[in-house]
Structures are given as structure tokens and as C-alpha cells.
Design a protein around this motif. Structure first.
Motif, PDB file in Angstrom:
ATOM      1  N   SER A 219      48.704  51.163  34.689  1.00  0.00           N
ATOM      2  CA  SER A 219      47.772  51.222  36.094  1.00  0.00           C
ATOM      3  C   SER A 219      46.671  52.291  35.851  1.00  0.00           C
ATOM      4  CB  SER A 219      48.651  51.401  37.526  1.00  0.00           C
ATOM      5  OG  SER A 219      47.754  51.321  38.288  1.00  0.00           O
ATOM      6  N   LEU A 220      47.194  53.425  35.514  1.00  0.00           N
ATOM      7  CA  LEU A 220      46.196  54.523  35.018  1.00  0.00           C
ATOM      8  C   LEU A 220      45.058  54.208  34.035  1.00  0.00           C
ATOM      9  CD1 LEU A 220      48.542  57.679  35.487  1.00  0.00           C
ATOM     10  CD2 LEU A 220      46.638  57.029  37.040  1.00  0.00           C
ATOM     11  N   ALA A 221      45.552  53.495  33.094  1.00  0.00           N
ATOM     12  CA  ALA A 221      44.628  53.248  31.907  1.00  0.00           C
ATOM     13  C   ALA A 221      43.840  51.820  32.152  1.00  0.00           C
ATOM     14  CB  ALA A 221      45.655  52.781  30.680  1.00  0.00           C
ATOM     15  N   THR A 222      44.104  51.199  33.472  1.00  0.00           N
ATOM     16  CA  THR A 222      43.528  49.878  33.429  1.00  0.00           C
ATOM     17  C   THR A 222      42.012  50.118  33.806  1.00  0.00           C
ATOM     18  OG1 THR A 222      45.426  48.782  34.132  1.00  0.00           O
ATOM     19  CG2 THR A 222      43.385  47.692  34.724  1.00  0.00           C
ATOM     20  N   PRO A 223      41.589  50.999  34.559  1.00  0.00           N
ATOM     21  CA  PRO A 223      40.171  51.247  35.115  1.00  0.00           C
ATOM     22  C   PRO A 223      39.240  51.617  33.887  1.00  0.00           C
ATOM     23  CG  PRO A 223      41.427  52.902  36.040  1.00  0.00           C
ATOM     24  CD  PRO A 223      42.518  51.980  35.573  1.00  0.00           C
ATOM     25  N   PHE A 224      39.774  52.363  33.188  1.00  0.00           N
ATOM     26  CA  PHE A 224      39.139  52.945  31.990  1.00  0.00           C
ATOM     27  C   PHE A 224      38.981  51.803  30.926  1.00  0.00           C
ATOM     28  CE2 PHE A 224      41.311  56.739  33.599  1.00  0.00           C
ATOM     29  CZ  PHE A 224      40.310  57.442  34.162  1.00  0.00           C
ATOM     30  N   LEU A 225      40.073  50.876  30.883  1.00  0.00           N
ATOM     31  CA  LEU A 225      39.915  49.753  29.877  1.00  0.00           C
ATOM     32  C   LEU A 225      38.716  48.997  30.306  1.00  0.00           C
ATOM     33  CD1 LEU A 225      41.029  48.272  27.445  1.00  0.00           C
ATOM     34  CD2 LEU A 225      42.852  47.333  28.864  1.00  0.00           C
ATOM     35  N   ALA A 226      38.676  48.812  31.747  1.00  0.00           N
ATOM     36  CA  ALA A 226      37.824  47.713  32.095  1.00  0.00           C
ATOM     37  C   ALA A 226      36.500  47.986  32.086  1.00  0.00           C
ATOM     38  CB  ALA A 226      38.199  47.371  33.683  1.00  0.00           C
ATOM     39  N   TYR A 227      36.155  49.569  32.364  1.00  0.00           N
ATOM     40  CA  TYR A 227      34.946  49.994  32.174  1.00  0.00           C
ATOM     41  C   TYR A 227      34.527  49.924  30.650  1.00  0.00           C
ATOM     42  CZ  TYR A 227      31.055  53.229  32.555  1.00  0.00           C
ATOM     43  OH  TYR A 227      29.756  53.950  32.664  1.00  0.00           O
ATOM     44  N   LEU A 228      35.299  50.558  29.711  1.00  0.00           N
ATOM     45  CA  LEU A 228      34.969  50.421  28.474  1.00  0.00           C
ATOM     46  C   LEU A 228      34.645  49.094  27.781  1.00  0.00           C
ATOM     47  CD1 LEU A 228      37.326  53.266  27.086  1.00  0.00           C
ATOM     48  CD2 LEU A 228      34.762  53.499  27.571  1.00  0.00           C
ATOM     49  N   VAL A 243      36.328  44.413  39.879  1.00  0.00           N
ATOM     50  CA  VAL A 243      36.989  42.818  39.644  1.00  0.00           C
ATOM     51  C   VAL A 243      38.666  42.760  39.116  1.00  0.00           C
ATOM     52  CG1 VAL A 243      37.074  40.497  38.493  1.00  0.00           C
ATOM     53  CG2 VAL A 243      34.942  41.484  39.452  1.00  0.00           C
ATOM     54  N   ALA A 244      38.798  43.919  38.352  1.00  0.00           N
ATOM     55  CA  ALA A 244      40.142  44.095  37.947  1.00  0.00           C
ATOM     56  C   ALA A 244      40.990  44.601  38.889  1.00  0.00           C
ATOM     57  CB  ALA A 244      40.009  44.959  36.513  1.00  0.00           C
ATOM     58  N   GLY A 245      40.531  45.659  39.757  1.00  0.00           N
ATOM     59  CA  GLY A 245      41.314  46.076  40.602  1.00  0.00           C
ATOM     60  C   GLY A 245      41.667  45.134  41.770  1.00  0.00           C
ATOM     61  N   LEU A 246      40.562  44.203  42.254  1.00  0.00           N
ATOM     62  CA  LEU A 246      40.783  43.450  43.235  1.00  0.00           C
ATOM     63  C   LEU A 246      41.669  42.395  42.808  1.00  0.00           C
ATOM     64  CD1 LEU A 246      37.009  42.892  44.421  1.00  0.00           C
ATOM     65  CD2 LEU A 246      38.930  43.699  45.712  1.00  0.00           C
ATOM     66  N   VAL A 247      41.820  41.683  41.606  1.00  0.00           N
ATOM     67  CA  VAL A 247      42.776  40.777  41.012  1.00  0.00           C
ATOM     68  C   VAL A 247      43.999  41.330  41.118  1.00  0.00           C
ATOM     69  CG1 VAL A 247      43.240  39.188  39.268  1.00  0.00           C
ATOM     70  CG2 VAL A 247      40.919  39.355  39.980  1.00  0.00           C
ATOM     71  N   ILE A 248      44.060  42.339  40.547  1.00  0.00           N
ATOM     72  CA  ILE A 248      45.529  43.164  40.121  1.00  0.00           C
ATOM     73  C   ILE A 248      46.069  43.688  41.597  1.00  0.00           C
ATOM     74  CG2 ILE A 248      46.737  45.110  39.396  1.00  0.00           C
ATOM     75  CD1 ILE A 248      44.919  44.993  36.918  1.00  0.00           C
ATOM     76  N   GLY A 249      45.335  43.863  42.625  1.00  0.00           N
ATOM     77  CA  GLY A 249      45.794  44.435  43.855  1.00  0.00           C
ATOM     78  C   GLY A 249      46.222  43.089  44.744  1.00  0.00           C
ATOM     79  N   HIS A 250      45.669  42.211  44.410  1.00  0.00           N
ATOM     80  CA  HIS A 250      45.835  40.706  44.863  1.00  0.00           C
ATOM     81  C   HIS A 250      47.343  40.266  44.695  1.00  0.00           C
ATOM     82  CE1 HIS A 250      45.136  36.928  47.296  1.00  0.00           C
ATOM     83  NE2 HIS A 250      45.479  36.517  46.202  1.00  0.00           N
TER      84      HIS A 250
END
Length: 549
Positions: A219-228, A243-250
Motif C-alpha cells: 500500500s505504501l509503495a502503490t502511490p509512488f509506483l503509479a506516479y512514476l 485513479v489507482a487509489g479510487l479503484v483500490i479503495g473501492h
């Protein structure tokens, strides 16, 4: 700056953040505004200057903050209100940038349209952190929370794309409307696809390893992976994170185990608490950097530029909301009751005047505006100084300061004065309906299992569980009976239920005290104490804060 000095500054910042949040809870003032003022006070001291590094903010701070906010948002609610969210996060940002840019070109001596649009793009996107913190505390209706959240998640990508185009034009590359539109569409569509790719790529990893520590690391790595990923293919990394956060949160309820969700939520709350605190402290500390280059401008130019920036930012938002609400019904960009209830046959309700006022005053700017404006290059492609860079920095800082402190401090009193609050009784009824439905589904599943099992031990276990669930179901139905007769907006209190909660908490405290006595007497090892205390902590976490939730 030495390592020890950096460590001392970090520790001092944590102490300030904790203290300010305690003051905010007691005083009712927003922590974001108080932290900004503390940072401003620090900037006036003869101490070490802490300069904002825009690349550091955009790469290391923005992705986790956006991702955490997206995890807590509702993809369903944003999708139902998509037209309104797009109107605020795309069209309003574009209009604000154009209005401020045109004002600079017409009334600020020597200013160019491109430089003005760059400033407008930087100050156009609201940072909803302060507004949401206050809005949740005073009980804003869910539809307004959704709009503020959705706008804050998507407007940064719009603003940064417009800023890139404006900077290219200011450097002499020229401005082409078709090229700008094409660049924006590529960045937006590509960002959405990158975010979906990361979300779908994370899914098998989380199913493969469902233990809490692994889920936290992913979870901590996901936003940086999406941004990069987004930035590496030259699309919107910010939009990819959202978008990654919305889909994963859903999909999180089905993608992660219960223990993983509990721990991940706690980790992200801590990350948010610290990052947001550091960010608002950092905003106030930029005062020396933004006033350093103002000597070359006369007072009239600075005042004119400031009025155009702050005035355009504050006036365009309510005018835009009024305009969109006055459009014909077929073209109306709306927040409709049909979307909220999911019933297309119900009539569409426009935003009320009170809702427009609240949404207008919720447009606080934050660190994204400063990070964006600090990315302006020192010189253009031909070696000339970037036009009016120092003036643009000051205007952006002033816009952030005015909205964070001015709107932030007055937002809660405004909401209370307008009487715009969520219907707590209606929300409690909805949650209890859902609880009843879930327990009934559990009882139906147990009935199905009873027809399959013939073992006596299994039958006894099923009977015990059925009894527990029926007791819980009876309690939920009693709450529903009380809520059914409640007045609109009022949540009736149950003395019996309040007493049961108080006694249950007292019993849990007694259990913890006894476990500690066992540990202190040497009868229970610390490992066993931690394990048993964790069980009690989870049991206490299931207790509601109030009788009706």
C-alpha cells in the motif's frame, strides 16, 4: 545543514504538529491555518531557512497524500456526481487560469498572458484538506463532502497540465490551442490508464500475500509506483495516483483481509497526520523566498497583481457555481438527488443557495499551489530571466495565505450560521438497515450450512452462533424502532444502550488491569500480554463512539 540539525528540526516539527492539533481540538480552529501561522512566525525568526523543493513535494509528498484521500473517497459517489466534479476540477480550473492570466496581461505592467496563465493555473486548484477537516467536524451533508473530495482529487492534474503549457509559451515556444487540448487529453487519458494498470497489477500481489505487514508495504509503495509510471510515459502521474487509489479503495473490502485493512488504515492515518502537518508548516516558512525579489517592482504593480490574483480566485468560483446552476435543466451541471438516491425517475435538485456559498468558501489553496509556482524556471530557453517570476511567487503565496487562514478560520462559523448539516438520524437509519441486512444474510448462510452438516459438534457451534447473531439482530431492530420515531436531524439517545456501552468499556479496562497484574507478578510473559491486549483492543474498536452510528 548537518544531520543533527535536520533531526532536531524534524523532532521540533513533530512536537509543533502535535501541540497545534491539541490546540485546534480545544479551540475549534482549523489545524491547517494554525500550522501555517506557526510556520510564518518561524520564517520571521533569525533561524535556518527551509526552502520548498518543488520536485520533492510533487514526487514524495503529493502522491501519498492524494492516494490516501482517494482510498477514503467513494468511487460510486464521485461517479454519480461526475458532471459536477468535472465542472469544478477541470472547467473551473481552466476558467480561473484564463481570468487571472488575462487580468495580468491587461493591468500588470510588462506582464505576459502566458506568465499570468501560469500563475492562474498554480492558484486555481483548491487543496481540500482544511475544508474537509472542518466540514466533517461540523457535519456537512455527504453530497458536499463528495464534491469537495472529488474536486480536490482531480483538479491538480488539470492545473499542472495547464501550467506546463503556459510555461512552454512563456519561454518562447508559442501557444497553440489545438496542441494544448491534445496535450491535456493525452495526459488525462494516459493518467487514467496508468492508474488502472497499477490498481489491477496490485490486486494479485495483495491476494498472494494477505498478511498485514506485506499489505502495508504494498500500500505504501502503490502511490509512488503509479506516479512514476505516469511520469515515465509522459502522462499525468497525479491522475494515475488518484485513479489507482479510487479503484483500490473501492475494491479493498474484497481484496484485503480484515487485519490488513485495520493496520493499513492506521498507517495511512499516521502518514496523513505527519505529512499534512509538515506541509502546512512549510507553507508559512516560504515568506523569505517569496519576498526576496520584490524590490524590483513598485508598490502599485505589486498591489495590482495581488488584487487580480486574490480577487479572481475568490470571485470566479462562486460566479461559476451560480452560472452552472442557472443553466437549462438539460445542460445543467448538477448535484442531483437522483444521483444520490440512484433513481433516475426522481426529479433533479439543483444546488441550493446555501450549498453554493459553502462550496464557494471551501476553495482553500495549499502546498500544491506553491510547489507548482516554484517549478517555474529561473530563465527561459534563450537565457533571459523568466518574466516576473518573483512577482508570481509572491502572488501565489498570498493567495495560499489568504485562503488557508482567512477561509479556513471562517469556514466552520459560516457552515454553522447557514445551518447546513447532514441529517444524522437519516444516516443512522441507513447504517442500521445495512447492519440488519448483513446479519440476516449471515443467518441465511448458517441455515444453508446446517442442511449440509450432520456432525453434532457442528450443529452445536451453529446454534451458539445463531443465538449470538439473533441477539445482535434484536438490538439493531430496537435501534431502528427508536430511530423511526426520531425528528428529522435528531438522533435519539438510548439510556440502556449508553449504559451497556459504559459498562462494557469498564469491563474491558478491568480485563486489561488484571492482565497487567499477571505480567507484573511474572505469571504472564510480555508476548502473551501483547497478544491478549490486542484482542481486547479489537473488541473495544468494535464499540461505537455513540449509541447510534
Amino acid at each position: 545543514m548537518g544531520v543533527e540539525t535536520v533531526l532536531l528540526l524534524v523532532l521540533a516539527s513533530v512536537a509543533v504538529i502535535v501541540t497545534v492539533h491539541a490546540v485546534a481540538e480545544r479551540s475549534g480552529l482549523p489545524a491547517a491555518a494554525l500550522l501555517t501561522l506557526v510556520g510564518l512566525g518561524y520564517a520571521l525568526l533569525p533561524a535556518a531557512e527551509i526552502e520548498l523543493e518543488p520536485e520533492l513535494i510533487l514526487t514524495l509528498v503529493l502522491p501519498p497524500l492524494l492516494y490516501s484521500a482517494a482510498l477514503e473517497s467513494s468511487l460510486v459517489a464521485i461517479r454519480r456526481n461526475l458532471r459536477t466534479v468535472v465542472s469544478l476540477s477541470v472547467l473551473l480550473v481552466l476558467v480561473t487560469a484564463l481570468v487571472i492570466g488575462t487580468g495580468f496581461a491587461l493591468f500588470v505592467t510588462g506582464a505576459t498572458l502566458a506568465a499570468g496563465i501560469a500563475l492562474g493555473a498554480a492558484v486555481a486548484p483548491p487543496d481540500p484538506v482544511a475544508a474537509l477537516a472542518v466540514g466533517r467536524k461540523v457535519g456537512l451533508p455527504p453530497r458536499l463532502i463528495t464534491l469537495i473530495q472529488g474536486e480536490g482529487l482531480l483538479n491538480d492534474a488539470t492545473a499542472l497540465t495547464i501550467l506546463t503549457v503556459a510555461v512552454a509559451a512563456a519561454q518562447g515556444d508559442g501557444f497553440s490551442t489545438p496542441a494544448a487540448v491534445g496535450q491535456f487529453l493525452v495526459a488525462a487519458v494516459g493518467g487514467v490508464l496508468a492508474g488502472l494498470a497499477v490498481a489491477l497489477g496490485v490486486r494479485p500481489l495483495r491476494r498472494l500475500r494477505r498478511d498485514p505487514l506485506t499489505s502495508n508495504a504494498i500500500s505504501l509503495a502503490t502511490p509512488f509506483l503509479a506516479y512514476l509510471l505516469g511520469e515515465s510515459v509522459h502522462v499525468s502521474g497525479v491522475l494515475a495516483v488518484v485513479v489507482a487509489g479510487l479503484v483500490i479503495g473501492h475494491h479493498n473490502p474484497s481484496w484485503a483481509s480484515g487485519a490488513s485493512r485495520l493496520q493499513t488504515n492506521a498507517v495511512w492515518r499516521l502518514v496523513n497526520f505527519l505529512l499534512e502537518g509538515f506541509v502546512f508548516l512549510l507553507i508559512g516558512q516560504q515568506l523569505p523566498a517569496v519576498v526576496a525579489g520584490l524590490d524590483e517592482y513598485d508598490t502599485g504593480t505589486v498591489v495590482t497583481a495581488s488584487l487580480i490574483t486574490v480577487g479572481g480566485m475568490l470571485l470566479v468560483r462562486p460566479l461559476w457555481l451560480l452560472l452552472t446552476e442557472s443553466l437549462p435543466q438539460s445542460l445543467h451541471t448538477r448535484l442531483g438527488s437522483s444521483g444520490e438516491a440512484g433513481d433516475p425517475a426522481r426529479p433533479v435538485r439543483r444546488l441550493s443557495g446555501r450549498e453554493i456559498v459553502v462550496l464557494s468558501w471551501a476553495g482553500t489553496r495549499g502546498v500544491i499551489s506553491l510547489a507548482a509556482i516554484f517549478t517555474l524556471p529561473e530563465v527561459t530557453a534563450d537565457g533571459e530571466p523568466f518574466p516576473d517570476r518573483s512577482l508570481l511567487l509572491f502572488c501565489a503565496f498570498l493567495a495560499v495565505l489568504v485562503t488557508l487562514v482567512g477561509q479556513g478560520v471562517t469556514f466552520a462559523p459560516l457552515v454553522r450560521a447557514l445551518g447546513l448539516r447532514a441529517d444524522q438520524a437519516d444516516q443512522a437509519r441507513l447504517r442500521n438497515h445495512a447492519r440488519i441486512a448483513s446479519v440476516e444474510a449471515a443467518l441465511a448462510r448458517l441455515d444453508d450450512l446446517a442442511t449440509e452438516e450432520t456432525d453434532a459438534v457442528d450443529g452445536e457451534a451453529l446454534d451458539v452462533l445463531r443465538s449470538q447473531l439473533r441477539t445482535r439482530l434484536e438490538g439493531y431492530r430496537k435501534r431502528m424502532d427508536m430511530l423511526a420515531g426520531a425528528e428529522p436531524g435528531a438522533v435519539p439517545l438510548s439510556p440502556q444502550y449508553e449504559a451497556a456501552l459504559r459498562f462494557r468499556r469498564a469491563a474491558l479496562d478491568a480485563q486489561r488491569e488484571e492482565l497487567l497484574r499477571w505480567r507484573d507478578a511474572g505469571r504472564l510473559p510480555d508476548e502473551g500480554l501483547r497478544s491478549l491486549t490486542r484482542e481486547l483492543d479489537h473488541e473495544e474498536g468494535r464499540l461505537p463512539a455513540r449509541a447510534f452510528r
